[in-house]
Scaffold this motif. Structure first.
Motif, short mmCIF file in Angstrom:
data_model
loop_
_atom_site.label_atom_id
_atom_site.label_comp_id
_atom_site.label_asym_id
_atom_site.label_seq_id
_atom_site.Cartn_x
_atom_site.Cartn_y
_atom_site.Cartn_z
N THR A 136 0.85 -1.20 0.00
CA THR A 136 0.00 0.00 0.00
C THR A 136 0.87 1.24 0.00
OG1 THR A 136 -1.49 -1.18 1.47
CG2 THR A 136 -1.94 1.14 1.14
N GLY A 137 1.91 1.19 0.84
CA GLY A 137 2.72 2.38 1.00
C GLY A 137 3.59 2.67 -0.20
N PHE A 138 4.31 1.64 -0.65
CA PHE A 138 5.43 1.95 -1.53
C PHE A 138 5.37 1.46 -2.97
CE2 PHE A 138 7.09 2.90 2.59
CZ PHE A 138 7.95 3.95 2.38
N THR A 139 4.61 0.39 -3.26
CA THR A 139 4.73 -0.07 -4.65
C THR A 139 4.10 0.91 -5.62
OG1 THR A 139 2.76 -1.46 -4.51
CG2 THR A 139 4.87 -2.54 -4.09
N ASN A 140 3.18 1.74 -5.13
CA ASN A 140 2.66 2.81 -6.00
C ASN A 140 3.79 3.65 -6.55
OD1 ASN A 140 -0.14 2.62 -6.16
ND2 ASN A 140 -0.35 3.32 -4.05
N MET A 141 4.78 3.89 -5.69
CA MET A 141 5.93 4.71 -6.09
C MET A 141 6.66 4.08 -7.27
SD MET A 141 6.62 7.37 -4.28
CE MET A 141 8.36 7.54 -4.66
N GLN A 142 6.96 2.77 -7.09
CA GLN A 142 7.76 2.10 -8.10
C GLN A 142 6.94 1.86 -9.37
OE1 GLN A 142 10.92 1.62 -7.85
NE2 GLN A 142 11.39 0.27 -9.55
N PHE A 143 5.66 1.50 -9.20
CA PHE A 143 4.91 1.06 -10.35
C PHE A 143 4.11 2.18 -11.02
CE2 PHE A 143 5.96 -2.87 -8.18
CZ PHE A 143 6.39 -3.65 -9.23
N LEU A 144 3.53 3.07 -10.25
CA LEU A 144 2.80 4.17 -10.91
C LEU A 144 3.74 5.30 -11.29
CD1 LEU A 144 -0.58 4.44 -8.97
CD2 LEU A 144 -0.11 3.38 -11.17
N GLY A 145 4.63 5.66 -10.36
CA GLY A 145 5.57 6.74 -10.65
C GLY A 145 6.43 6.40 -11.85
N LEU A 146 6.93 5.17 -11.84
CA LEU A 146 7.81 4.76 -12.92
C LEU A 146 7.06 4.58 -14.24
CD1 LEU A 146 10.77 4.40 -12.79
CD2 LEU A 146 10.47 1.98 -12.35
N ALA A 147 5.79 4.15 -14.15
CA ALA A 147 4.98 3.99 -15.37
C ALA A 147 4.82 5.35 -16.05
CB ALA A 147 3.63 3.39 -15.03
N ALA A 148 4.63 6.38 -15.24
CA ALA A 148 4.48 7.72 -15.81
C ALA A 148 5.77 8.14 -16.51
CB ALA A 148 4.14 8.72 -14.70
N ASP A 149 6.91 7.89 -15.87
CA ASP A 149 8.19 8.24 -16.49
C ASP A 149 8.44 7.39 -17.74
OD1 ASP A 149 8.73 10.19 -14.65
OD2 ASP A 149 10.14 9.01 -13.47
N ALA A 150 8.04 6.11 -17.69
CA ALA A 150 8.25 5.22 -18.84
C ALA A 150 7.46 5.70 -20.04
CB ALA A 150 7.86 3.79 -18.47
N ALA A 151 6.20 6.06 -19.80
CA ALA A 151 5.37 6.54 -20.91
C ALA A 151 5.96 7.81 -21.50
CB ALA A 151 3.95 6.78 -20.41
N GLU A 152 6.45 8.70 -20.63
CA GLU A 152 7.10 9.93 -21.09
C GLU A 152 8.33 9.62 -21.93
OE1 GLU A 152 6.93 13.51 -20.63
OE2 GLU A 152 4.82 12.93 -20.50
N ALA A 153 9.07 8.58 -21.50
CA ALA A 153 10.31 8.23 -22.21
C ALA A 153 10.02 7.42 -23.48
CB ALA A 153 11.23 7.44 -21.28
N GLY A 154 8.74 7.13 -23.76
CA GLY A 154 8.37 6.42 -24.98
C GLY A 154 8.47 4.91 -24.85
N ASP A 155 8.73 4.41 -23.62
CA ASP A 155 8.84 2.97 -23.43
C ASP A 155 7.47 2.43 -23.02
OD1 ASP A 155 9.50 0.38 -22.91
OD2 ASP A 155 11.27 0.85 -21.68
#
Lengths: 501, 88
Positions: free
Chosen positions: A198-217
């Motif tokens: 609950t606390g932390f995987t949002n960081m890795q999975f949602l935060g990173l998904a946003a950066d990945a989409a921005e990076a075109g991956d």
């Protein structure tokens, strides 16, 4: 024959507790595996999972999720995203897969413990699905990187990291062994699902998904978003268990488990996710700073989850709030300076433009971490590369197994938190790490950190070559600057301009 | 004469580091050994300064000529390595 609605039969069908007659309750549910807490079976029958799903529903939904993620991968396989990606982004993928993929498989085992040994029928049902989630996450995060192994040896660490003695992996294993591999079912539900997921995987999975989409991956973005939809379901396993513990006078024990797991998760994210978000992700693709993500997902949302549950904020919350603007800068500087000892190529992330961004997001960065980077930059520009690599080990914490660090430069506040226990001197990176040890010293006392192992003569020869061999870093896998120091050109040019002026 | 591990907390640096010294080394020699891993790597040299050693949290520096063997420091104990202006 009319089919009943799910909610007309779900509670009855999943209430599978019975009164054992051939064995005792303790034999059926050994306290060490079930979670003692002194509560009988019928107290746990009140467990009410907020997310009710049946097996056929689960299979249907998961099939659709898999079809989505795998078809995006198939469609984009020829797009050469990996070949054309910024080297900093490749490092994000390498760090993520190595640290996460095999841990997901391990989490399936922790879910399986809840599935068999929890006295709460609802928990057993949810963790049956949770266990299958984790198997899916393991499979996907091993399958997706596999296509890149032939292109880049470091990608092999998606598969082998967990079997190595690489220092960051020792840290990850120490944490996951503590919160999910060696705890009873109820503690797993609190420490792994409520605190970590609950606390932390949002960081890795949602935060990173946003950066990945921005990076075109988009392959990576879809993969980890797909995983997060499972996480947000099975992360809810712990909440109802906490409720029962609090109702039955076990709040202090519940709180302690939350406090221990949240701190360990924070330290791990400070080394894994912090550098990725604030240094590796190309500047133009950054959505938010690590601190901003932490404030949104942990400070705002998780704080509310805790208080809604009737729990207190961890006693160290003030320390934590201060550290979210500091610790990960040190973790980045450390993993960059000791870059031969990681399985990815850290991106320095310190061009003048990036430093402006860091200064804006973290006022005072240039006077603190920036001062250390100034020396590194000078060495790179001057070609003094011997000084840009380490010749000794950083001292690591006997709890989180990560370097003991603080803020350098003008706000220098680095401190050791030592403790002598049974004649051995332990070192900790914070008051909180030391507190965790003190809660149950015998649980942790026998573990040797990478520095302890070095001092015990377990790493031979006692130099970088011996350390790399010990950490299973094969030739061609050792980390170095992601951009081969191309970023230093701008500093070289600035120096020339200054000279000419 | 025996190898002796200490933990260096170097003023201005960001991380504790393992430093191998000898029980016969003086505090000045301990400071010099610690400096190898910080100065010119992540901390700028401070001309005109010397480096002094103190126990973590102590106000007083250990005497410059004191040997490790005489200091009472424990193996791996953390020492702070602090810049000082001579006679300052």
């Amino acid at each position: 024959m009319a089919v009943l609605n799910r909610m007309d039969w779900y509670d009855l069908a999943r209430s599978t507790n019975w009164t054992p007659t051939y064995v005792t309750e303790d034999e059926l549910f050994p306290p060490q595996l079930s979670g003692a807490f002194g509560l009988p079976q019928n107290a746990w029958e009140k467990y009410d999972e907020p997310y009710k799903q049946t097996y056929p529903e689960y299979v249907k939904v998961q099939r659709d999720k898999d079809a989505g993620a795998y078809s995006v991968k198939a469609a984009l396989e020829r797009s050469r995203i990996f070949e054309n990606a910024d080297p900093g982004w490749k490092s994000v993928m390498k760090a993520h897969y190595g640290a996460i993929a095999r841990g997901e498989y391990a989490a399936a085992s922790a879910e399986a413990r809840m599935m068999r040994f929890s006295k709460a029928p609802g928990m057993r049902n949810m963790s049956t699905l949770g266990c299958m989630d984790e198997i899916r996450h393991g499979q996907m995060q091993l399958y997706f990187p596999h296509e890149h192994v032939s292109k880049d040896r470091q990608m092999d660490w998606a598969f082998k990291a967990y079997d190595t003695n690489e220092w960051a992996m020792i840290a990850a294993r120490h944490f996951f062994d503590d919160i999910m591999m060696t705890r009873d079912a109820i503690s797993v539900s609190i420490m792994l699902t409520f605190s970590f997921e609950t606390g932390f995987t949002n960081m890795q999975f949602l935060g990173l998904a946003a950066d990945a989409a921005e990076a075109g991956d988009h392959t990576f973005a879809n993969l980890i978003s797909s995983i997060q939809t499972d996480e947000s379901r099975h992360a809810q396993i712990g909440g109802p268990a906490l409720k029962i513990l609090i109702e039955n006078g076990q709040k202090a024990e519940a709180q302690k488990r939350v406090d221990i797991a949240v701190w360990g998760a924070w330290k791990l994210f400070s080394v894994l996710t912090g550098p990725i978000m604030d240094y590796y992700t190309p500047l133009e693709h950054r959505k938010q700073s690590f601190k901003e993500f932490m404030e949104e997902w942990i400070v705002a949302q998780f704080e509310r989850a805790l208080t809604d549950m009737g729990l207190e904020l961890p006693w160290y919350w003030d320390i934590f709030l201060k550290d979210i603007a500091e610790t990960h800068h040190g973790m980045h500087l450390g993993s960059y300076y000791w870059r031969p000892t990681v399985w990815w190529n850290p991106a320095a992330g310190v061009t003048p433009a990036e430093r402006d961004w860091l200064e804006e997001k973290y006022p005072g960065w240039n006077d603190t971490w920036g001062q250390c980077w100034d020396v590194i930059i000078d060495n790179v520009v001057d070609g003094n590369m011997a000084l840009a690599y380490p010749e000794t080990l950083p001292y690591v914490c006997n709890m989180c197994q990560l370097p003991i660090l603080g803020t350098p430069g003008k706000n220098w506040n680095v401190k050791d938190y030592p403790l002598e226990y049974k004649g051995r001197l332990y070192h900790f990176g914070s008051e909180v790490d030391r507190w965790v040890f003190e809660q149950e010293p015998e649980r942790y006392a026998g573990h040797l950190s990478i520095v302890d192992r070095f001092l015990a003569g377990m790493i031979q020869p006692m130099n970088l070559e011996g350390a790399l061999a010990y950490m299973n870093i094969a030739p061609g896998e050792m980390g170095d600057d992601a951009h081969n120091y191309a970023w230093a050109e701008v500093y070289r040019a600035l120096r020339e301009t200054r000279k000419a002026g | 004469m025996a190898l002796f591990p200490l933990t260096s907390n170097f003023e201005g640096d960001f991380v504790l580091q393992l430093v191998a010294v000898d029980t016969e080394n003086t505090m000045d020699e301990v400071a010099a050994a610690a400096a190898v891993h910080s100065v010119g790597r992540r901390v700028r040299a401070r001309p005109g300064h010397i480096l002094r050693i103190r126990r973590q949290g102590a106000d007083e520096f250990l005497p410059r000529t004191m040997k490790v063997a005489e200091s009472g420091l424990k193996p791996t104990e953390t020492v702070e390595v602090i810049w000082q202006m001579p006679h300052g």
